[in-house]
Design an enzyme around this catalytic site. Structure first.
Site, PDB file in Angstrom:
ATOM      1  N   ASP A  37      30.687  43.956  67.334  1.00  0.00           N
ATOM      2  CA  ASP A  37      32.053  44.454  67.552  1.00  0.00           C
ATOM      3  C   ASP A  37      32.439  44.345  69.011  1.00  0.00           C
ATOM      4  O   ASP A  37      33.573  44.038  69.357  1.00  0.00           O
ATOM      5  CB  ASP A  37      32.145  45.929  67.161  1.00  0.00           C
ATOM      6  CG  ASP A  37      32.287  46.084  65.672  1.00  0.00           C
ATOM      7  OD1 ASP A  37      32.478  47.211  65.219  1.00  0.00           O
ATOM      8  OD2 ASP A  37      32.178  45.060  64.965  1.00  0.00           O
ATOM      9  N   PHE A  40      33.335  40.907  69.844  1.00  0.00           N
ATOM     10  CA  PHE A  40      34.612  40.605  69.194  1.00  0.00           C
ATOM     11  C   PHE A  40      35.765  41.172  70.030  1.00  0.00           C
ATOM     12  O   PHE A  40      36.738  40.483  70.350  1.00  0.00           O
ATOM     13  CB  PHE A  40      34.626  41.188  67.772  1.00  0.00           C
ATOM     14  CG  PHE A  40      35.889  40.890  67.021  1.00  0.00           C
ATOM     15  CD1 PHE A  40      36.971  41.741  67.111  1.00  0.00           C
ATOM     16  CD2 PHE A  40      36.000  39.751  66.229  1.00  0.00           C
ATOM     17  CE1 PHE A  40      38.146  41.463  66.438  1.00  0.00           C
ATOM     18  CE2 PHE A  40      37.166  39.466  65.555  1.00  0.00           C
ATOM     19  CZ  PHE A  40      38.242  40.331  65.657  1.00  0.00           C
ATOM     20  N   ASP A  41      35.630  42.461  70.392  1.00  0.00           N
ATOM     21  CA  ASP A  41      36.690  43.109  71.175  1.00  0.00           C
ATOM     22  C   ASP A  41      36.875  42.424  72.521  1.00  0.00           C
ATOM     23  O   ASP A  41      37.986  42.279  73.018  1.00  0.00           O
ATOM     24  CB  ASP A  41      36.352  44.587  71.415  1.00  0.00           C
ATOM     25  CG  ASP A  41      36.480  45.378  70.142  1.00  0.00           C
ATOM     26  OD1 ASP A  41      37.108  44.870  69.200  1.00  0.00           O
ATOM     27  OD2 ASP A  41      35.922  46.488  70.079  1.00  0.00           O
ATOM     28  N   GLU A 116      37.998  37.659  34.767  1.00  0.00           N
ATOM     29  CA  GLU A 116      38.081  38.206  36.128  1.00  0.00           C
ATOM     30  C   GLU A 116      38.234  39.710  36.058  1.00  0.00           C
ATOM     31  O   GLU A 116      38.589  40.255  35.016  1.00  0.00           O
ATOM     32  CB  GLU A 116      39.348  37.678  36.832  1.00  0.00           C
ATOM     33  CG  GLU A 116      39.375  36.226  37.067  1.00  0.00           C
ATOM     34  CD  GLU A 116      40.763  35.772  37.510  1.00  0.00           C
ATOM     35  OE1 GLU A 116      41.558  36.582  37.996  1.00  0.00           O
ATOM     36  OE2 GLU A 116      41.029  34.576  37.340  1.00  0.00           O
ATOM     37  N   ARG A 139      56.031  42.562  44.065  1.00  0.00           N
ATOM     38  CA  ARG A 139      56.449  42.150  42.735  1.00  0.00           C
ATOM     39  C   ARG A 139      57.903  42.566  42.455  1.00  0.00           C
ATOM     40  O   ARG A 139      58.669  41.832  41.861  1.00  0.00           O
ATOM     41  CB  ARG A 139      55.510  42.777  41.707  1.00  0.00           C
ATOM     42  CG  ARG A 139      55.841  42.434  40.303  1.00  0.00           C
ATOM     43  CD  ARG A 139      54.751  42.925  39.376  1.00  0.00           C
ATOM     44  NE  ARG A 139      55.032  42.483  38.039  1.00  0.00           N
ATOM     45  CZ  ARG A 139      55.792  43.152  37.195  1.00  0.00           C
ATOM     46  NH1 ARG A 139      56.342  44.269  37.555  1.00  0.00           N
ATOM     47  NH2 ARG A 139      56.012  42.672  35.989  1.00  0.00           N
ATOM     48  N   GLU A 176      46.264  40.869  44.575  1.00  0.00           N
ATOM     49  CA  GLU A 176      46.406  42.322  44.527  1.00  0.00           C
ATOM     50  C   GLU A 176      45.993  42.927  45.860  1.00  0.00           C
ATOM     51  O   GLU A 176      44.957  42.555  46.413  1.00  0.00           O
ATOM     52  CB  GLU A 176      45.462  42.831  43.418  1.00  0.00           C
ATOM     53  CG  GLU A 176      45.865  44.103  42.791  1.00  0.00           C
ATOM     54  CD  GLU A 176      46.956  43.939  41.744  1.00  0.00           C
ATOM     55  OE1 GLU A 176      47.451  42.814  41.508  1.00  0.00           O
ATOM     56  OE2 GLU A 176      47.336  44.977  41.182  1.00  0.00           O
ATOM     57  N   TYR A 239      44.249  35.763  43.211  1.00  0.00           N
ATOM     58  CA  TYR A 239      43.720  35.300  41.932  1.00  0.00           C
ATOM     59  C   TYR A 239      44.556  34.250  41.193  1.00  0.00           C
ATOM     60  O   TYR A 239      44.236  33.888  40.079  1.00  0.00           O
ATOM     61  CB  TYR A 239      43.450  36.474  40.995  1.00  0.00           C
ATOM     62  CG  TYR A 239      44.588  37.491  40.918  1.00  0.00           C
ATOM     63  CD1 TYR A 239      45.839  37.160  40.439  1.00  0.00           C
ATOM     64  CD2 TYR A 239      44.361  38.799  41.332  1.00  0.00           C
ATOM     65  CE1 TYR A 239      46.857  38.089  40.368  1.00  0.00           C
ATOM     66  CE2 TYR A 239      45.375  39.747  41.261  1.00  0.00           C
ATOM     67  CZ  TYR A 239      46.619  39.382  40.778  1.00  0.00           C
ATOM     68  OH  TYR A 239      47.625  40.305  40.717  1.00  0.00           O
ATOM     69  N   LYS A 302      41.778  34.528  31.316  1.00  0.00           N
ATOM     70  CA  LYS A 302      42.759  33.451  31.509  1.00  0.00           C
ATOM     71  C   LYS A 302      42.218  32.170  30.892  1.00  0.00           C
ATOM     72  O   LYS A 302      41.025  31.864  31.077  1.00  0.00           O
ATOM     73  CB  LYS A 302      43.011  33.213  33.004  1.00  0.00           C
ATOM     74  CG  LYS A 302      43.699  34.377  33.691  1.00  0.00           C
ATOM     75  CD  LYS A 302      43.765  34.213  35.203  1.00  0.00           C
ATOM     76  CE  LYS A 302      44.337  35.480  35.809  1.00  0.00           C
ATOM     77  NZ  LYS A 302      44.146  35.589  37.247  1.00  0.00           N
ATOM     78  N   LYS A 326      41.952  46.636  29.009  1.00  0.00           N
ATOM     79  CA  LYS A 326      41.865  47.849  29.839  1.00  0.00           C
ATOM     80  C   LYS A 326      40.662  48.684  29.432  1.00  0.00           C
ATOM     81  O   LYS A 326      40.443  48.927  28.241  1.00  0.00           O
ATOM     82  CB  LYS A 326      43.130  48.700  29.652  1.00  0.00           C
ATOM     83  CG  LYS A 326      44.368  48.067  30.237  1.00  0.00           C
ATOM     84  CD  LYS A 326      44.589  48.620  31.637  1.00  0.00           C
ATOM     85  CE  LYS A 326      46.003  48.354  32.094  1.00  0.00           C
ATOM     86  NZ  LYS A 326      46.854  49.450  32.182  1.00  0.00           N
TER      87      LYS A 326
HETATM   88  S1  IVH Z   1      46.983  37.456  36.782  1.00  0.00           S
HETATM   89  C1  IVH Z   1      50.747  35.459  35.305  1.00  0.00           C
HETATM   90  N1  IVH Z   1      44.685  38.467  37.551  1.00  0.00           N
HETATM   91  O1  IVH Z   1      47.652  43.216  36.703  1.00  0.00           O
HETATM   92  C2  IVH Z   1      49.483  36.099  35.671  1.00  0.00           C
HETATM   93  N2  IVH Z   1      46.579  39.903  37.466  1.00  0.00           N
HETATM   94  O2  IVH Z   1      49.063  44.150  34.304  1.00  0.00           O
HETATM   95  C3  IVH Z   1      49.651  37.197  36.576  1.00  0.00           C
HETATM   96  N3  IVH Z   1      46.132  42.212  38.216  1.00  0.00           N
HETATM   97  O3  IVH Z   1      50.889  42.217  37.642  1.00  0.00           O
HETATM   98  C4  IVH Z   1      48.566  38.124  36.789  1.00  0.00           C
HETATM   99  N4  IVH Z   1      43.997  41.935  38.673  1.00  0.00           N
HETATM  100  O4  IVH Z   1      49.273  42.958  39.496  1.00  0.00           O
HETATM  101  C5  IVH Z   1      45.980  38.705  37.303  1.00  0.00           C
HETATM  102  N5  IVH Z   1      42.591  39.223  38.247  1.00  0.00           N
HETATM  103  C6  IVH Z   1      43.876  39.457  38.017  1.00  0.00           C
HETATM  104  C7  IVH Z   1      44.471  40.730  38.213  1.00  0.00           C
HETATM  105  C8  IVH Z   1      45.828  40.919  37.918  1.00  0.00           C
HETATM  106  C9  IVH Z   1      45.011  42.788  38.666  1.00  0.00           C
HETATM  107  C10 IVH Z   1      47.426  42.919  38.039  1.00  0.00           C
HETATM  108  C11 IVH Z   1      48.639  42.158  38.514  1.00  0.00           C
HETATM  109  C12 IVH Z   1      49.530  42.075  37.326  1.00  0.00           C
HETATM  110  C13 IVH Z   1      49.056  43.204  36.485  1.00  0.00           C
HETATM  111  C14 IVH Z   1      49.366  43.018  35.040  1.00  0.00           C
END
Ligand code: IVH
Length: 694
Positions: A37, A40-41, A116, A139, A176, A239, A302, A326
């Protein structure tokens, strides 16, 4: 043409910026320190110096600009190029199977997913042009959001300039913003201390603390002062990339690429060829999430291939190629017995839901906080409701919902009380205040007991052996009605005194033994030596916490001067605003309070600063900073301690992760040095320290 010095300066700026960016990247993204540190500083200082000499060479993305200082009066609204959609939610395996079947029906079975973590924070969209961060937008409503670029620039893990790579000239990356659990706790603890020092009582403190890491992160991004944002240690995971032409064939590859360009991408993503792989990913992280340093509330699935994503397309609100799962928060369902209302020392009223006891996450829950009237209104509680309780980020369980199907037609809504449950006084709620107050502070029992408890407390008169239960007992027996009565107590009154302790329905008898009785008398006697400034704090004047009491004592020197002070005079003192001045002025214009002070004075308590007291705090230069002093110095250890405290700092004895500075002298122990280095604590010399308080 630029002169030679200028060319040299430009070279130096580029060199130092690149080095510092690399260190930041390794530190915040890869969690490894390339240099100490201190180094760095030092490098940062060097860069600042050159930039100061050649201000026109300062790049908006220079590492020196990462910690902002920009005030954003109003955030500009920006339309999203690609709408910021949300995700469909699932809560069980069946929902996921249905999602999978729908997808296979449309695109066939040659399919892979990326699983993810679902980070619990605030969605952000970042635009990069030619590798430079151009804009950061929240958003908002999904179509348009707020431009929070200055604030996002203070987040150290978000690169201002990408590392060399084959990225498109212009693209967006989404992710995020969040705060780590430990940081959240630390900052909340810090806020609690500040509020305690300012003289707020427990109810008000609970009201003002940040409720959970997610609210904290979103509140922080909307702060107007980006310097303040920089102090909040926010972090981010990105992400998803949006660009005119795809950067890769698959989402998986694009995450790898984003990582290689310097973006913070979580390591916890994985390819899942089958649904069973997805289920084992879910099980793994449901177990491991408690060990992560940040909050997640589920996982996101995804479709990996971009072409397939395109084929699947979107509904009006969500992509068809992604879904979230969830995690279940542990909840319990139970009956609401009744709502009770607690009255604090300042008269603040807190509603509490008393529940049929129920087991939740290993403990029996009997009560849940209802916070204030607004929260009760939001829940729309009715008598005998069946409520759903949850243990969120907060320690006290809360009611998250009501099972309306169990509510009988004859059940009536529960309205917030209009009068104090203890003394019957009409309650008041000032505009802009979330809490109701009972203003009958002279005769309302819990307020009187609370004030005596505050008076005897550790930071006030520090009367040992006089806890809440004994104070209640003495009050109930009619022996004390205010703090001055304590000084009239004699041993014979306390010895073998019997009183009740415990809550209604669970009361027990207690009797004071000879030793305890004597300890209390001794403790009261010893408190007569407590300094004037602590006595001022002990009086419990609203908004007069430890710091304000210290300032008042230093300024007025004795109680007579303070009692005579006019409002205008009080508010002239540095950092004493109109509100505090008003409270102090009113306190000493109330006959009961003057009478109390007079009695305390007659009992021999300290009503003036003592001759060997310093003139009080000199500055706030070290405010919020803690110091460990180790080794041999020019000044004595006691002097250093005094200087730290006089300048608003804290002198502590051991090194922990929370420590700010190790003041290192000659012949300092190597163990201490090693520990400080390991924890990344800033090590300073006596000269550095002198500089800090100059
Ligand atoms: S993808 C079109 N990946 O969850 C795809 N979202 O409930 C957009 N979020 O609005 C989102 N972790 O704020 C994605 N690994 C992740 C995420 C993620 C958290 C949030 C994001 C989104 C919300 C939806």
């Amino acid at each position: 043409m630029a002169d030679l010095f200028e060319q040299e300066a430009a070279k130096k700026i580029a060199f130092l910026s690149q080095k510092l960016n690399r260190c930041n990247y390794h530190y915040y993204v890869l969690s490894e320190s390339l240099i100490s540190d201190f180094e760095f500083d030092h490098m940062m200082k060097e860069l600042e110096n050159v930039e100061k000499q050649y201000p026109h060479l300062v790049d908006a993305n220079s590492p020196t600009q990462k910690v902002g200082g920009f005030i954003t009066k109003e955030f500009q609204t920006v339309k999203h190029k690609y709408p910021m959609l949300s995700l469909g939610n699932t809560y069980n395996e069946n929902d996921l199977r249905e999602f999978d079947q729908r997808i296979r029906k449309q695109i066939g079975s040659n399919l892979e997913y990326v699983a993810e973590l679902k980070f619990d924070g605030l969605a952000i969209s970042l635009t990069y042009i030619n590798g430079k961060l151009d804009r950061a937008v929240t958003r908002g409503d999904g179509t348009q959001g707020d431009d929070v670029t200055q604030n996002v620039k203070t987040i150290k893990s978000i690169p201002h300039q990408l590392k060399p790579g084959t990225y498109p000239n212009e693209f967006e990356i989404r992710g995020e913003i969040f705060i780590h659990k430990k940081t959240f706790e630390r900052l909340n603890e810090k806020l609690r201390k500040e509020l305690e020092i300012k003289g707020f009582d427990e109810d008000e403190i609970r009201e003002k603390l940040y409720k959970n890491p997610r609210n904290f992160a979103s509140g922080s991004l909307k702060l107007q002062d980006s310097l303040e944002v920089s102090k909040r240690s926010l972090d981010a995971f990105l992400y998803f990339i949006y660009s005119p032409s795809p950067v890769a064939e698959t989402h998986f590859e694009s995450l790898k690429l984003a990582q290689s360009w310097g973006f913070p991408v979580s390591d916890h993503y994985t390819l899942c060829p089958t649904l069973d792989d997805v289920f084992s990913y879910i099980n793994q992280y449901d177990k491991e999430r408690k060990d992560l340093s940040y909050e997640i509330d589920g996982i996101v699935l995804k479709v990996n291939n971009y072409r397939q994503q395109e084929e699947l397309g979107f509904t009006a609100k969500t992509p068809r190629w992604a879904i979230s799962y969830k995690f279940k928060t542990e909840q319990a369902v139970t009956l609401l017995n009744y709502v009770s209302y607690q009255v604090g020392r300042t008269g603040a009223i807190t509603p509490v839901a008393n529940l049929q006891p129920v087991l939740l996450a290993g403990t029996t829950v009997k009560r849940a906080s209802l916070y204030n009237a607004d929260e009760m209104e939001r829940l729309d509680l009715h008598n005998n409701d069946t409520v759903i309780v949850e243990k969120g980020g907060e320690i006290i369980p809360k009611i998250v919902g009501i099972d309306l199907s169990k509510r009988s037609n004859s059940s009536l809504p529960i309205n917030f009380i209009t009068h104090c449950p203890e003394c019957g006084t009409l309650l008041e709620r000032k505009e802009g205040d979330a809490l109701h107050y009972c203003l009958n502070d002279k005769n309302c029992k819990p307020q009187i007991k609370g004030k005596i408890e505050h008076f005897t407390g550790r930071k006030a008169m520090n009367i040992e052996n006089l806890g809440t239960e004994t104070i209640n007992g003495l009050y109930d027996k009619g022996l004390i009605k205010n703090s001055a009565d304590l000084y009239d107590l004699i041993f014979e009154q306390l010895n073998n005194l019997e009183f009740e302790i415990g809550e209604e329905g669970e009361k027990k008898k207690r009797s004071l033994k000879e030793k305890s009785a004597q300890n209390i008398i001794d403790g009261i006697e010893a408190s007569k030596k407590i300094t004037f400034e602590r006595l001022l704090f002990a009086l419990g004047i609203r908004l007069v916490g430890e710091t304000v009491a210290r300032k008042l004592a230093a300024h007025y020197k004795n109680i007579e001067n303070l009692m005579r002070a006019e409002k205008e005079d009080l508010s002239q003192i540095h950092e004493i605003g109109d509100k505090i001045a008003e409270q102090v002025y009113t306190f000493f214009r109330t006959p009961e309070n003057c009478n109390l002070v007079e009695r305390l004075k007659n009992k021999g308590l300290q009503m003036q600063i003592s001759d060997d007291d310093d003139e009080g705090q000199k500055s706030n230069k070290l405010s919020g900073k803690s110091f460990v002093v180790s080794g041999v110095f020019n000044k004595s250890r006691d002097t250093l301690k005094k200087l730290i405290e006089l300048n608003g700092g804290r002198f502590v004895s051991s090194i922990s992760g929370k420590l700010n500075f190790l003041l290192a002298g000659d012949k300092m122990g190597t163990e201490k040095l090693k520990k400080a280095n390991e924890l990344g604590i800033k090590i300073i010399t006596e000269e550095d320290f002198d500089e800090m308080i100059k």
